[in-house]
Write an enzyme that holds these catalytic residues in place. Structure first.
Site, PDB file in Angstrom:
ATOM      1  CB  THR A 207      -0.113  -6.376   4.778  1.00 39.29           C
ATOM      2  OG1 THR A 207       0.144  -5.530   3.652  1.00 39.29           O
ATOM      3  CG2 THR A 207       0.445  -5.744   6.038  1.00 39.29           C
ATOM      4  N   PRO A 282       1.237  -9.026  -2.616  1.00 38.27           N
ATOM      5  CG  PRO A 282       2.911 -10.616  -2.793  1.00 38.27           C
ATOM      6  CD  PRO A 282       1.915  -9.862  -3.619  1.00 38.27           C
ATOM      7  CD  GLU A 283       0.418  -3.231  -1.250  1.00 42.05           C
ATOM      8  OE1 GLU A 283       1.383  -2.544  -0.832  1.00 42.05           O
ATOM      9  OE2 GLU A 283      -0.310  -2.888  -2.189  1.00 42.05           O
ATOM     10  CB  THR A 284       6.801  -5.639   2.285  1.00 38.07           C
ATOM     11  OG1 THR A 284       7.201  -4.737   1.250  1.00 38.07           O
ATOM     12  CG2 THR A 284       6.972  -7.078   1.814  1.00 38.07           C
TER      13      THR A 284
END
Length: 572
Positions: A207, A282-284
């Protein structure tokens, strides 16, 4: 003699030969292990020693006592950040319990140096290997209770227990101060701050928070949201990697829709938008494997670099144009709300969320049924609208006594002049009318919010050495966001001016009673205002002390510095 020459030649060849590859600790392990801090720094030192396109530099101190580093990749071996190239800056480990970017960036810089991936000709890549060094050194296995790997990782807080991703305006830490110096000297066109998510469960591994585009201004913001970001998403989709906006849902399920995360200037990308840098977080997804998360983080960075390199001149031109958007006399938005009239719909890939009895309490608890995936259209609210404006002044005048704020402005390389002589200047001055203060500590502060001010025009004396900060400079937005007290992350709201909120002189009622009576007798206008307030305000009418205090505050005895905001707007 021949043997000695042969030995020397052989040794020279052996030690000058560049390694075919340098495996990272992540690659050497089982896919669930993240590098330690010492391993990470040694790795970059080896890259620097072996590849002429890599340079590692110390850039300031951190609270840990260890230096902050940057690692630069430049295809032409010229590491001058002022050359005519775009710059992508990558920050890692601001939350070291979320180390995906740390390991992914090590592989990225090696693959650029070895040309394993496409080498950008018009773009320099600058990586901060680890930002929160002290947090990374605080290595543990349990502080990320909801996260699926790696086996060991760092801690969110730094050595002084600050969350560094809340420190980009107040700058309580050496880390933040070093970042601001390096950021302003690099002036990156694109900024990435690698993270791992918290919150809901869903099918996506990746995400992303695309910084609130409205804060970038009209032209640059439209380019970012309509061209740049979609171009990155398309690149990721071509790699069979789905990208969805950061799922900003924590106590419920996302299938009803969600809003864009608002990254105000306290956050890394909120800070960088003040200087017109295109920003991503970036939000893994925390519940996907560490190996998967590192892979998609790597691929996102590659996509961003490639897109930037293909469009580098356009990006730089639009950024340059956008610096002139907010001129003196125009309106600048200092607060925002979600625009609920603008909604897009996402084909969201989630898992069915439901309630079932808790094994602990017996009460209903939320759980996601991974055996029941779904794809459904859900609303996404990704647009904000201004809820409060301020007119842009020509400049701000700040007395040199406010050195703490002035030092931060200098740290951020804000242009200024100093008065050479004592000078009378016509200014707009603010009085703090009302504010609320947090009842709980937040990152070392009891911050203010809902601040309201009144404004008047007056002529004031400033002395030689006092500062004037013009808004006619690329850092204009930083000045407005920090010096306008009603702005969400203003210096006022971060407690830099709390001394003005306390009276220093008072009165003894039994003495001031006679003075107050005399003041009303000699000033009929004051007397009329006083009587009108007594008639309209019963609580005031019933309180003798409130009436006496009102007269005191409307007299020359009342100190002028109380609630007087000591930053002044020059509009003429």
């Amino acid at each position: 003699m021949r043997f000695l020459l042969f030995t020397l030649l052989f040794s020279t060849l052996m030690f000058s030969q560049k390694p075919v590859s340098l495996q990272t600790p992540f690659e050497k392990g089982n896919g669930n292990q993240s590098t330690t801090y010492d391993e990470c720094i040694r790795y970059y030192q080896d890259l620097d020693a072996n590849y002429s396109t890599i340079q590692m530099i110390e850039k300031g101190k951190t609270d840990s006592g260890k230096p902050l580093h940057i690692v630069i990749f430049s295809e032409n071996k010229n590491f001058d950040v002022n050359q005519n190239k775009a710059i992508v800056l990558v920050n890692n480990g601001i939350h070291p319990g979320e180390p995906d970017g740390i390991d992914a960036s090590m592989m990225l810089m090696r693959d650029l140096a070895t040309a394993k991936i496409k080498v950008p000709k018009n773009t320099m890549v600058v990586v901060i290997p680890v930002y929160n060094i002290d947090g990374m050194l605080n290595r543990n296995t349990s502080s990320r209770a909801n996260q699926n790997g790696p086996e060991e990782y760092g801690f969110r807080g730094n050595a002084r227990n600050f969350d560094l991703n809340r420190d980009f305006i107040k700058s309580d830490t050496k880390n933040s101060r070093s970042f601001q110096e390096l950021y302003r000297s690099i002036n990156p066109d694109v900024f990435l701050d690698n993270h791992v998510s918290n919150g809901a469960d869903y099918q996506y591994t990746f995400t992303c928070i695309a910084t609130q585009h409205e804060r970038l201004g009209t032209t640059l913001g439209n380019y970012f949201i309509n061209e740049f970001y979609p171009g990155i998403v398309q690149s990721m989709n071509q790699k069979k990697i789905d990208v969805v906006p950061y799922v900003n849902v924590h106590s419920t399920t996302p299938d009803k829709g969600f809003e864009q995360f608002t990254d105000t200037p306290r956050y890394a990308t909120g800070y960088t938008t003040l200087f017109n840098t295109l920003g991503f977080v970036p939000e893994t997804h925390m519940l996907k494997s560490f190996k998967e998360r590192v892979k998609v983080t790597y691929e996102f960075m590659v996509s961003v670099i490639n897109y930037t390199d293909a469009n580098w001149q356009k990006i730089k031109d639009i950024r340059s144009e956008s610096y002139n958007e907010y001129k003196a006399g125009t309106n600048y938005p200092i607060d925002w709300t979600i625009d609920s009239t603008k909604v897009s719909y996402i084909d969201f890939k989630g898992f069915e969320g439901k309630n079932k009895p808790s094994d602990i309490s017996g009460k209903d608890r939320l759980f996601y049924d991974r055996s029941k995936p779904f794809t459904k259209k859900i609303p996404f609210y990704g647009n904000y609208k201004p809820s409060k404006f301020v007119s842009v002044p020509k400049s701000y005048a700040i007395p040199q006594s406010q050195w703490q704020v002035i030092d931060l402005l200098k740290l951020n390389k804000i242009d200024y002049t100093q008065l050479k002589n004592d000078t009378i200047i016509e200014v707009e001055s603010y009085k703090i009318d009302s504010y609320q203060t947090s009842k709980s500590p937040y990152e070392g502060h009891y911050g203010h919010y809902n601040t309201k001010v009144s404004k008047k025009t007056e002529k004031l004396k400033f002395v030689a050495g006092d500062y004037v900060f013009s808004t006619k400079q690329p850092a204009a937005k930083y000045l407005l966001e920090t010096l306008e007290p009603e702005a969400v992350d203003s210096y006022f709201n971060w407690n830099f001016f709390d001394a003005i909120l306390q009276q220093k002189e008072y009165f003894s009622a039994y003495v001031f009673e006679d003075v107050a009576k005399e003041l009303l007798d000699i000033n009929p206008i004051l007397k009329a205002e006083f009587d009108a307030k007594k008639q309209s305000d019963k609580a005031f009418s019933d309180s003798g002390s409130a009436q006496l205090d009102w007269i005191y505050r409307h007299s020359d005895y009342y100190e002028k510095s109380h609630l007087q905001y000591p930053v002044y707007r020059i509009v003429k």
